[in-house]
Design a protein around this motif. Structure first.
Motif, PDB file in Angstrom:
ATOM      1  N   TYR A  32      68.140  18.178  28.038  1.00  0.00           N
ATOM      2  CA  TYR A  32      67.334  19.379  28.177  1.00  0.00           C
ATOM      3  C   TYR A  32      67.107  20.093  26.850  1.00  0.00           C
ATOM      4  N   THR A  33      67.775  19.659  25.780  1.00  0.00           N
ATOM      5  CA  THR A  33      67.662  20.307  24.479  1.00  0.00           C
ATOM      6  C   THR A  33      67.129  19.315  23.457  1.00  0.00           C
ATOM      7  N   TYR A  34      66.129  19.755  22.688  1.00  0.00           N
ATOM      8  CA  TYR A  34      65.448  18.890  21.737  1.00  0.00           C
ATOM      9  C   TYR A  34      65.401  19.555  20.370  1.00  0.00           C
ATOM     10  N   ASN A  35      65.947  18.879  19.352  1.00  0.00           N
ATOM     11  CA  ASN A  35      65.917  19.367  17.975  1.00  0.00           C
ATOM     12  C   ASN A  35      64.588  18.975  17.344  1.00  0.00           C
ATOM     13  N   ILE A  36      64.022  19.890  16.558  1.00  0.00           N
ATOM     14  CA  ILE A  36      62.701  19.678  15.982  1.00  0.00           C
ATOM     15  C   ILE A  36      62.799  19.707  14.461  1.00  0.00           C
ATOM     16  N   TYR A  37      62.165  18.722  13.836  1.00  0.00           N
ATOM     17  CA  TYR A  37      62.153  18.596  12.384  1.00  0.00           C
ATOM     18  C   TYR A  37      60.730  18.348  11.911  1.00  0.00           C
ATOM     19  N   ASN A  38      60.432  18.799  10.688  1.00  0.00           N
ATOM     20  CA  ASN A  38      59.236  18.306  10.026  1.00  0.00           C
ATOM     21  C   ASN A  38      59.480  16.823   9.811  1.00  0.00           C
ATOM     22  N   ASP A  39      58.474  16.010  10.062  1.00  0.00           N
ATOM     23  CA  ASP A  39      58.634  14.567   9.892  1.00  0.00           C
ATOM     24  C   ASP A  39      58.556  14.219   8.416  1.00  0.00           C
ATOM     25  N   GLY A  40      59.677  13.745   7.873  1.00  0.00           N
ATOM     26  CA  GLY A  40      59.745  13.397   6.466  1.00  0.00           C
ATOM     27  C   GLY A  40      59.393  11.956   6.174  1.00  0.00           C
ATOM     28  N   LEU A  60      71.859  21.844   8.455  1.00  0.00           N
ATOM     29  CA  LEU A  60      71.631  22.058   7.037  1.00  0.00           C
ATOM     30  C   LEU A  60      70.372  21.381   6.522  1.00  0.00           C
ATOM     31  N   ASP A  61      69.809  20.486   7.307  1.00  0.00           N
ATOM     32  CA  ASP A  61      68.640  19.726   6.884  1.00  0.00           C
ATOM     33  C   ASP A  61      67.474  20.676   6.591  1.00  0.00           C
ATOM     34  N   PRO A  62      66.844  20.559   5.414  1.00  0.00           N
ATOM     35  CA  PRO A  62      65.732  21.453   5.076  1.00  0.00           C
ATOM     36  C   PRO A  62      64.504  21.280   5.960  1.00  0.00           C
ATOM     37  N   ASN A  63      64.394  20.156   6.665  1.00  0.00           N
ATOM     38  CA  ASN A  63      63.258  19.913   7.557  1.00  0.00           C
ATOM     39  C   ASN A  63      63.486  20.432   8.968  1.00  0.00           C
ATOM     40  N   TYR A  64      64.669  20.964   9.234  1.00  0.00           N
ATOM     41  CA  TYR A  64      65.007  21.439  10.580  1.00  0.00           C
ATOM     42  C   TYR A  64      64.200  22.689  10.928  1.00  0.00           C
ATOM     43  N   LEU A  65      63.601  22.698  12.125  1.00  0.00           N
ATOM     44  CA  LEU A  65      62.756  23.809  12.571  1.00  0.00           C
ATOM     45  C   LEU A  65      63.318  24.554  13.771  1.00  0.00           C
ATOM     46  N   GLY A  66      64.466  24.149  14.277  1.00  0.00           N
ATOM     47  CA  GLY A  66      65.036  24.782  15.454  1.00  0.00           C
ATOM     48  C   GLY A  66      65.052  23.822  16.628  1.00  0.00           C
ATOM     49  N   TYR A  67      65.244  24.383  17.817  1.00  0.00           N
ATOM     50  CA  TYR A  67      65.294  23.528  19.011  1.00  0.00           C
ATOM     51  C   TYR A  67      64.661  24.219  20.207  1.00  0.00           C
ATOM     52  N   ILE A  68      64.226  23.378  21.132  1.00  0.00           N
ATOM     53  CA  ILE A  68      63.656  23.854  22.388  1.00  0.00           C
ATOM     54  C   ILE A  68      64.573  23.404  23.512  1.00  0.00           C
ATOM     55  N   THR A  69      64.878  24.349  24.403  1.00  0.00           N
ATOM     56  CA  THR A  69      65.684  24.047  25.584  1.00  0.00           C
ATOM     57  C   THR A  69      64.795  24.149  26.807  1.00  0.00           C
ATOM     58  N   PHE A  70      64.824  23.106  27.615  1.00  0.00           N
ATOM     59  CA  PHE A  70      64.090  23.091  28.880  1.00  0.00           C
ATOM     60  C   PHE A  70      65.015  23.701  29.930  1.00  0.00           C
ATOM     61  N   GLU A  71      64.977  25.029  30.064  1.00  0.00           N
ATOM     62  CA  GLU A  71      65.852  25.737  31.005  1.00  0.00           C
ATOM     63  C   GLU A  71      65.557  25.316  32.443  1.00  0.00           C
ATOM     64  N   GLU A  72      64.279  25.302  32.760  1.00  0.00           N
ATOM     65  CA  GLU A  72      63.808  24.860  34.071  1.00  0.00           C
ATOM     66  C   GLU A  72      62.516  24.094  33.811  1.00  0.00           C
ATOM     67  N   PRO A  73      62.627  22.752  33.661  1.00  0.00           N
ATOM     68  CA  PRO A  73      61.461  21.954  33.265  1.00  0.00           C
ATOM     69  C   PRO A  73      60.214  22.301  34.067  1.00  0.00           C
ATOM     70  N   GLY A  74      59.123  22.481  33.339  1.00  0.00           N
ATOM     71  CA  GLY A  74      57.854  22.831  33.960  1.00  0.00           C
ATOM     72  C   GLY A  74      57.661  24.321  34.171  1.00  0.00           C
ATOM     73  N   LYS A  75      58.734  25.120  33.928  1.00  0.00           N
ATOM     74  CA  LYS A  75      58.627  26.552  34.200  1.00  0.00           C
ATOM     75  C   LYS A  75      59.191  27.441  33.095  1.00  0.00           C
ATOM     76  N   ILE A  96      56.241  21.507  23.620  1.00  0.00           N
ATOM     77  CA  ILE A  96      56.680  21.537  25.021  1.00  0.00           C
ATOM     78  C   ILE A  96      55.808  20.612  25.868  1.00  0.00           C
ATOM     79  N   GLU A  97      54.497  20.665  25.666  1.00  0.00           N
ATOM     80  CA  GLU A  97      53.589  19.800  26.429  1.00  0.00           C
ATOM     81  C   GLU A  97      53.843  18.328  26.130  1.00  0.00           C
ATOM     82  N   SER A  98      54.039  17.990  24.862  1.00  0.00           N
ATOM     83  CA  SER A  98      54.282  16.589  24.492  1.00  0.00           C
ATOM     84  C   SER A  98      55.611  16.086  25.047  1.00  0.00           C
TER      85      SER A  98
END
Length: 114
Positions: A32-40, A60-75, A96-98
């Motif tokens: 349910y949790t996805y880490n997001i990075y700039n693609d290097g 610590l990665d400089p390309n790290y942008l945070g994370y998205i948690t799907f608390e209730e998928p679709g909502k 989120i859509e992807s």
């Protein structure tokens, strides 16, 4: 799990890495949790570093942008911007859509890495 790659916003290439990989009765469970990075690009050392940081509280990665948690998928979704850079609202929505598309169609996501 294997990362997924796509472009959001004004041509920002991103890499989304699921936070954990779990197996239940021999089958993989999508997290349910996805880490997001700039693609290097195809930097093996960078990928190894990012994977080793997945469970750390502070990335610590400089390309790290945070994370998205799907608390209730679709909502209900939560974006936590704890990297050096932040995503825009539109970029968050695109991610989120992807990710939702991959979650709804797991055959598209190469879960085994083959």
């Amino acid at each position: 799990m294997i990362p997924i790659y796509f472009t959001v916003g004004n041509d920002r290439p991103v890499k989304v890495i699921p936070n954990t990989q779990a197996r239940v009765n021999g089958h993989q469970v999508i997290t349910y949790t996805y880490n997001i990075y700039n693609d290097g690009g195809d930097d093996v050392e960078e990928e190894d570093r990012q994977e080793s940081e997945l469970l750390l509280e502070k990335k610590l990665d400089p390309n790290y942008l945070g994370y998205i948690t799907f608390e209730e998928p679709g909502k209900l979704f939560t974006y936590t911007a704890d990297g050096r850079d932040e995503l825009t609202t539109e970029e968050i929505q695109e991610i989120i859509e992807s990710v939702s598309h991959y979650r709804d169609h797991p055959g598209l996501w190469n879960l085994e890495g083959t």
